[in-house]
Design a protein around this motif. Structure first.
Motif, PDB file in Angstrom:
ATOM      1  N   TYR A   3       0.849  -1.187   0.000  1.00 29.34           N
ATOM      2  CA  TYR A   3       0.000   0.000   0.000  1.00 29.34           C
ATOM      3  C   TYR A   3       0.887   1.240   0.000  1.00 29.34           C
ATOM      4  CZ  TYR A   3      -3.548  -3.299   1.545  1.00 29.34           C
ATOM      5  OH  TYR A   3      -4.387  -4.373   1.643  1.00 29.34           O
ATOM      6  N   ALA A   4       0.412   2.294  -0.626  1.00 30.27           N
ATOM      7  CA  ALA A   4       1.123   3.571  -0.622  1.00 30.27           C
ATOM      8  C   ALA A   4       0.148   4.657  -0.169  1.00 30.27           C
ATOM      9  CB  ALA A   4       1.664   3.895  -1.997  1.00 30.27           C
ATOM     10  N   ASP A  14       3.504  -2.746   3.705  1.00 32.09           N
ATOM     11  CA  ASP A  14       3.276  -4.097   3.214  1.00 32.09           C
ATOM     12  C   ASP A  14       3.322  -5.029   4.421  1.00 32.09           C
ATOM     13  OD1 ASP A  14       3.449  -6.679   2.155  1.00 32.09           O
ATOM     14  OD2 ASP A  14       4.720  -6.048   0.489  1.00 32.09           O
ATOM     15  N   PRO A  15       2.233  -5.746   4.691  1.00 35.78           N
ATOM     16  CA  PRO A  15       2.222  -6.647   5.852  1.00 35.78           C
ATOM     17  C   PRO A  15       3.362  -7.667   5.841  1.00 35.78           C
ATOM     18  CG  PRO A  15       0.031  -6.466   4.906  1.00 35.78           C
ATOM     19  CD  PRO A  15       0.965  -5.754   3.969  1.00 35.78           C
ATOM     20  N   ASP A  16       3.922  -7.959   4.671  1.00 35.67           N
ATOM     21  CA  ASP A  16       5.010  -8.933   4.567  1.00 35.67           C
ATOM     22  C   ASP A  16       6.403  -8.312   4.684  1.00 35.67           C
ATOM     23  OD1 ASP A  16       3.181 -11.015   4.195  1.00 35.67           O
ATOM     24  OD2 ASP A  16       3.096 -10.631   2.037  1.00 35.67           O
ATOM     25  N   VAL A  17       6.470  -6.998   4.836  1.00 29.64           N
ATOM     26  CA  VAL A  17       7.763  -6.302   4.952  1.00 29.64           C
ATOM     27  C   VAL A  17       7.788  -5.539   6.275  1.00 29.64           C
ATOM     28  CG1 VAL A  17       9.275  -4.546   3.933  1.00 29.64           C
ATOM     29  CG2 VAL A  17       7.979  -6.090   2.447  1.00 29.64           C
ATOM     30  N   GLY A  20       4.640  -4.788   8.502  1.00 33.70           N
ATOM     31  CA  GLY A  20       3.652  -3.783   8.132  1.00 33.70           C
ATOM     32  C   GLY A  20       3.974  -2.364   8.553  1.00 33.70           C
ATOM     33  N   LYS A  21       5.181  -2.123   9.073  1.00 32.58           N
ATOM     34  CA  LYS A  21       5.564  -0.753   9.434  1.00 32.58           C
ATOM     35  C   LYS A  21       5.764   0.063   8.158  1.00 32.58           C
ATOM     36  CE  LYS A  21       8.021  -1.923  13.658  1.00 32.58           C
ATOM     37  NZ  LYS A  21       9.322  -1.872  14.346  1.00 32.58           N
ATOM     38  N   PRO A  22       5.466   1.358   8.212  1.00 30.52           N
ATOM     39  CA  PRO A  22       5.743   2.197   7.050  1.00 30.52           C
ATOM     40  C   PRO A  22       7.234   2.157   6.711  1.00 30.52           C
ATOM     41  CG  PRO A  22       4.322   3.357   8.590  1.00 30.52           C
ATOM     42  CD  PRO A  22       4.800   2.108   9.286  1.00 30.52           C
ATOM     43  N   CYS A  23       7.536   1.897   5.444  1.00 28.49           N
ATOM     44  CA  CYS A  23       8.920   1.771   4.977  1.00 28.49           C
ATOM     45  C   CYS A  23       9.172   2.720   3.811  1.00 28.49           C
ATOM     46  CB  CYS A  23       9.195   0.342   4.515  1.00 28.49           C
ATOM     47  SG  CYS A  23       9.239  -0.844   5.861  1.00 28.49           S
ATOM     48  N   ILE A  24      10.440   2.889   3.523  1.00 26.70           N
ATOM     49  CA  ILE A  24      10.855   3.709   2.391  1.00 26.70           C
ATOM     50  C   ILE A  24      10.818   2.871   1.115  1.00 26.70           C
ATOM     51  CG2 ILE A  24      12.736   5.093   1.415  1.00 26.70           C
ATOM     52  CD1 ILE A  24      11.604   6.241   4.044  1.00 26.70           C
ATOM     53  N   ARG A  25       9.998   3.268   0.166  1.00 22.63           N
ATOM     54  CA  ARG A  25       9.905   2.670  -1.168  1.00 22.63           C
ATOM     55  C   ARG A  25       9.851   1.151  -1.193  1.00 22.63           C
ATOM     56  NH1 ARG A  25      14.441   3.720  -3.859  1.00 22.63           N
ATOM     57  NH2 ARG A  25      15.494   4.831  -2.197  1.00 22.63           N
ATOM     58  N   PHE A  29      13.471  -0.806   5.086  1.00 21.75           N
ATOM     59  CA  PHE A  29      14.042   0.320   5.826  1.00 21.75           C
ATOM     60  C   PHE A  29      12.879   1.138   6.375  1.00 21.75           C
ATOM     61  CE2 PHE A  29      16.324   4.227   6.669  1.00 21.75           C
ATOM     62  CZ  PHE A  29      17.531   3.755   7.159  1.00 21.75           C
ATOM     63  N   PRO A  30      12.464   0.833   7.622  1.00 21.50           N
ATOM     64  CA  PRO A  30      11.309   1.520   8.203  1.00 21.50           C
ATOM     65  C   PRO A  30      11.542   3.015   8.407  1.00 21.50           C
ATOM     66  CG  PRO A  30      11.873  -0.451   9.467  1.00 21.50           C
ATOM     67  CD  PRO A  30      12.996  -0.202   8.495  1.00 21.50           C
ATOM     68  N   VAL A  31      10.485   3.767   8.284  1.00 14.85           N
ATOM     69  CA  VAL A  31      10.527   5.198   8.561  1.00 14.85           C
ATOM     70  C   VAL A  31      11.040   5.435   9.982  1.00 14.85           C
ATOM     71  CG1 VAL A  31       9.087   7.256   8.860  1.00 14.85           C
ATOM     72  CG2 VAL A  31       8.737   5.763   6.880  1.00 14.85           C
ATOM     73  N   THR A  32      10.653   4.581  10.926  1.00  9.69           N
ATOM     74  CA  THR A  32      11.100   4.759  12.305  1.00  9.69           C
ATOM     75  C   THR A  32      12.616   4.644  12.430  1.00  9.69           C
ATOM     76  OG1 THR A  32      10.633   2.431  12.763  1.00  9.69           O
ATOM     77  CG2 THR A  32       8.938   4.021  13.378  1.00  9.69           C
ATOM     78  N   SER A  33      13.232   3.799  11.632  1.00  7.89           N
ATOM     79  CA  SER A  33      14.694   3.686  11.655  1.00  7.89           C
ATOM     80  C   SER A  33      15.334   4.976  11.153  1.00  7.89           C
ATOM     81  CB  SER A  33      15.171   2.518  10.795  1.00  7.89           C
ATOM     82  OG  SER A  33      14.739   1.305  11.349  1.00  7.89           O
TER      83      SER A  33
END
Length: 81
Positions: A3-4, A14-17, A20-25, A29-33
């Motif tokens: 999802y975007a 993406d629940p599989d990445v 499900g945390k928000p990631c970069i592209r 690499f989670p936004v939280t990192s």
């Protein structure tokens, strides 16, 4: 399924990445990192050197996305001593 956010195309969920945390592209690499690195004092330039897959626009969009998400939440507070 990935999802975007309609305003933040570089932020994907993406629940599989990364559970499900928000990631970069869509990369792991989670936004939280990214936020943790910045809050520890890393500069944009240091981040881009350390993580060559990142782009300056990723950093800016992650910051903007995070700011907007905070506006969407309510945080219960207690009176400080």
């Amino acid at each position: 399924m990935k999802y975007a956010h309609p305003r933040y195309s570089r932020i994907t969920i993406d629940p599989d990445v990364c559970t499900g945390k928000p990631c970069i592209r869509g990369i792991r690499f989670p936004v939280t990192s990214l936020l943790a690195y910045l809050s520890s004092g890393m500069t944009y330039e240091e981040l881009l050197t350390e993580f060559p897959f990142l782009e300056r626009e990723d950093i800016l969009e992650a910051l903007s996305f995070s700011s907007e998400m905070l506006h969407e939440n309510f945080f219960p507070l207690q009176k400080a001593a």
